[in-house]
Design a protein around this motif. Structure first.
Motif, mmCIF file in Angstrom:
data_model
loop_
_atom_site.group_PDB
_atom_site.id
_atom_site.type_symbol
_atom_site.label_atom_id
_atom_site.label_comp_id
_atom_site.label_asym_id
_atom_site.label_seq_id
_atom_site.Cartn_x
_atom_site.Cartn_y
_atom_site.Cartn_z
ATOM 1 N N LEU A 185 0.939 -1.285 -0.011
ATOM 2 C CA LEU A 185 -0.047 0.269 -0.022
ATOM 3 C C LEU A 185 1.017 1.244 0.115
ATOM 4 O O LEU A 185 0.578 2.305 -0.492
ATOM 5 C CB LEU A 185 -0.923 0.168 1.212
ATOM 6 N N GLY A 186 2.160 1.168 0.687
ATOM 7 C CA GLY A 186 3.155 2.542 0.749
ATOM 8 C C GLY A 186 3.436 2.800 -0.972
ATOM 9 O O GLY A 186 3.187 3.857 -1.178
ATOM 10 N N LYS A 187 3.889 1.776 -1.707
ATOM 11 C CA LYS A 187 4.224 1.973 -3.259
ATOM 12 C C LYS A 187 2.865 2.311 -4.043
ATOM 13 O O LYS A 187 3.105 3.361 -4.504
ATOM 14 C CB LYS A 187 4.768 0.444 -3.346
ATOM 15 N N MET A 188 1.842 1.653 -3.641
ATOM 16 C CA MET A 188 0.717 2.026 -4.447
ATOM 17 C C MET A 188 0.482 3.512 -4.306
ATOM 18 O O MET A 188 0.010 4.172 -5.231
ATOM 19 C CB MET A 188 -0.350 1.338 -4.008
ATOM 20 N N THR A 189 0.358 4.183 -3.170
ATOM 21 C CA THR A 189 0.081 5.462 -2.680
ATOM 22 C C THR A 189 1.152 6.378 -3.329
ATOM 23 O O THR A 189 0.728 7.322 -3.912
ATOM 24 C CB THR A 189 0.098 5.685 -1.026
ATOM 25 N N ASP A 190 2.484 5.961 -3.362
ATOM 26 C CA ASP A 190 3.572 6.857 -3.686
ATOM 27 C C ASP A 190 3.205 6.892 -5.652
ATOM 28 O O ASP A 190 3.388 7.972 -6.271
ATOM 29 C CB ASP A 190 5.038 6.136 -3.523
ATOM 30 N N PHE A 191 2.854 5.498 -5.896
ATOM 31 C CA PHE A 191 2.415 5.644 -7.496
ATOM 32 C C PHE A 191 1.403 6.581 -7.929
ATOM 33 O O PHE A 191 1.741 7.330 -8.734
ATOM 34 C CB PHE A 191 2.230 4.296 -7.978
ATOM 35 N N ILE A 192 0.352 6.489 -6.916
ATOM 36 C CA ILE A 192 -0.829 7.499 -7.115
ATOM 37 C C ILE A 192 -0.184 9.143 -7.130
ATOM 38 O O ILE A 192 -0.484 9.827 -7.857
ATOM 39 C CB ILE A 192 -1.837 7.040 -6.445
ATOM 40 N N LYS A 193 0.415 9.292 -5.970
ATOM 41 C CA LYS A 193 0.999 10.581 -5.944
ATOM 42 C C LYS A 193 1.929 11.172 -7.074
ATOM 43 O O LYS A 193 1.812 12.270 -7.332
ATOM 44 C CB LYS A 193 2.066 10.690 -4.399
ATOM 45 N N ASN A 194 2.475 10.207 -7.663
ATOM 46 C CA ASN A 194 3.404 10.324 -8.805
ATOM 47 C C ASN A 194 2.719 10.539 -10.084
ATOM 48 O O ASN A 194 3.361 10.681 -11.385
ATOM 49 C CB ASN A 194 4.543 9.374 -8.944
ATOM 50 N N GLY A 195 1.304 10.286 -10.058
ATOM 51 C CA GLY A 195 0.440 10.456 -11.265
ATOM 52 C C GLY A 195 -0.377 9.229 -11.939
ATOM 53 O O GLY A 195 -0.814 9.210 -12.996
ATOM 54 N N ASP A 196 0.083 8.024 -11.302
ATOM 55 C CA ASP A 196 -0.443 6.915 -11.943
ATOM 56 C C ASP A 196 -2.023 6.955 -11.401
ATOM 57 O O ASP A 196 -2.423 7.386 -10.354
ATOM 58 C CB ASP A 196 0.083 5.694 -11.508
ATOM 59 N N ASP A 197 -2.827 6.313 -12.396
ATOM 60 C CA ASP A 197 -4.245 6.078 -11.738
ATOM 61 C C ASP A 197 -4.297 4.681 -10.977
ATOM 62 O O ASP A 197 -3.408 4.093 -10.972
ATOM 63 C CB ASP A 197 -5.273 5.919 -13.200
ATOM 64 N N PRO A 198 -5.271 4.823 -9.944
ATOM 65 C CA PRO A 198 -5.418 3.889 -8.940
ATOM 66 C C PRO A 198 -5.118 2.583 -9.585
ATOM 67 O O PRO A 198 -4.588 1.618 -9.104
ATOM 68 C CB PRO A 198 -6.807 4.189 -8.458
ATOM 69 N N ASN A 199 -5.680 2.089 -10.596
ATOM 70 C CA ASN A 199 -5.780 0.612 -11.381
ATOM 71 C C ASN A 199 -4.449 0.456 -11.738
ATOM 72 O O ASN A 199 -3.761 -0.799 -11.274
ATOM 73 C CB ASN A 199 -6.643 0.436 -12.240
ATOM 74 N N THR A 200 -3.757 1.294 -12.396
ATOM 75 C CA THR A 200 -2.324 1.182 -12.614
ATOM 76 C C THR A 200 -1.409 0.914 -11.563
ATOM 77 O O THR A 200 -0.562 0.209 -11.257
ATOM 78 C CB THR A 200 -1.992 2.189 -13.608
ATOM 79 N N ALA A 201 -1.575 1.645 -10.463
ATOM 80 C CA ALA A 201 -0.845 1.748 -9.301
ATOM 81 C C ALA A 201 -0.966 0.381 -8.495
ATOM 82 O O ALA A 201 -0.073 -0.197 -8.052
ATOM 83 C CB ALA A 201 -1.315 3.058 -8.392
ATOM 84 N N TRP A 202 -2.260 -0.103 -8.486
ATOM 85 C CA TRP A 202 -2.516 -1.375 -8.048
ATOM 86 C C TRP A 202 -1.629 -2.487 -8.347
ATOM 87 O O TRP A 202 -1.060 -3.302 -7.900
ATOM 88 C CB TRP A 202 -4.009 -1.448 -7.839
ATOM 89 N N GLU A 203 -1.850 -2.631 -9.671
ATOM 90 C CA GLU A 203 -1.052 -3.550 -10.464
ATOM 91 C C GLU A 203 0.674 -3.425 -10.268
ATOM 92 O O GLU A 203 1.140 -4.442 -9.801
ATOM 93 C CB GLU A 203 -1.213 -3.618 -12.158
ATOM 94 N N LYS A 204 1.289 -2.312 -10.276
ATOM 95 C CA LYS A 204 2.562 -2.001 -10.154
ATOM 96 C C LYS A 204 2.840 -2.394 -8.505
ATOM 97 O O LYS A 204 4.044 -2.721 -8.626
ATOM 98 C CB LYS A 204 2.813 -0.549 -10.377
ATOM 99 N N ALA A 205 2.037 -2.301 -7.540
ATOM 100 C CA ALA A 205 2.317 -2.497 -6.228
ATOM 101 C C ALA A 205 2.037 -3.932 -6.026
ATOM 102 O O ALA A 205 2.439 -4.187 -4.876
ATOM 103 C CB ALA A 205 1.718 -1.645 -5.434
#
Length: 230
Positions: free
Chosen positions: A191-211
């Motif tokens: 969840l920490g990485k996912m939140t960082d991905f979202i803060k850096n501009g990724d949409d939530p679904n993309t951030a979910w997959e990357k994390a």
């Protein structure tokens, strides 16, 4: 200084032994500590509240008797998280003696402070044999890049078995089971990485997959269950 009549009538006897206090290891030195400012060290400790429904892990970095850095981690009690916020403001800048005698809002945090005080003044610190101790900021290293506490949450019943809910890697999304319904691995989302991905501009679904990640023999699983629903 007031002396009783009996003591006043005593004759003086010279003190022969002049022993120093036992030296304690502090940041790569042996120190005869006599005053609070003689104390330095970095260490962790755990405290608990009176009903034992919550716990606190406290990390302190003390230099010359002063708390320069404090990390307060709590679990098991919602009110304790708010107490931790206040304690983190209170602790830094105080001497360890002041902190020991300060209301840190929550029983668990106060108990952790007591346990750390004993470790530090007896020289039982992680930095005891490290030249010049650990730099201010070392308290964050245990949290990792995402600056999140490592939490393990597991639940089990005799009838239905175990459920992994939270591991050091993150929020568990799936339990991998073999043909005997035994756990052989798990899937998770950091969840920490996912939140960082979202803060850096990724949409939530993309951030979910990357994390996402997994551990164990997930590829060999006969089935994967949601530990929160199945």
């Amino acid at each position: 200084m007031i002396y009783s009549r009996e003591v006043q009538l005593m004759c003086p006897v010279a003190k022969g032994a002049k022993h120093e206090p036992a030296p304690i290891p502090e940041e790569g030195k042996w120190v005869h500590s006599k005053k609070i400012e003689d104390i330095s060290g970095f260490t962790h400790g755990v405290g608990w509240c009176a009903p034992q429904q919550g716990a606190c892990k406290l990390t302190l970095n003390v230099k010359n008797g002063i708390i320069e850095e404090a990390l307060v981690e709590t679990i098991g009690c919602s009110g304790m998280t708010h107490s931790a916020a206040m304690a983190a403001e209170i602790l830094q800048g105080k001497t360890i003696l002041e902190a020991l005698n300060t209301d840190l809002v929550c029983d668990a945090i106060n108990t952790a402070m007591r346990e750390l005080f004993l470790q530090i003044v007896y020289g039982r610190t992680q930095s005891a044999f490290s030249d010049d101790g650990l730099a201010i900021g070392a308290g964050l290293e245990d949290l990792g890049k995402g600056l999140r506490s490592q939490v393990g949450t597991m639940y089990g019943t005799k009838e239905k078995g175990v459920r992994y809910l939270e591991m050091a890697e993150g929020y568990v999304t799936g339990l991998a089971l073999d043909e005997n319904d035994e756990v052989i691995g798990y899937q998770f989302v950091s969840l920490g990485k996912m939140t960082d991905f979202i803060k850096n501009g990724d949409d939530p679904n993309t951030a979910w997959e990357k994390a996402k990640g997994q551990y164990g023999r997930v590829a060999d699983a006969v089935k994967i269950i949601d530990p929160r629903k199945e």
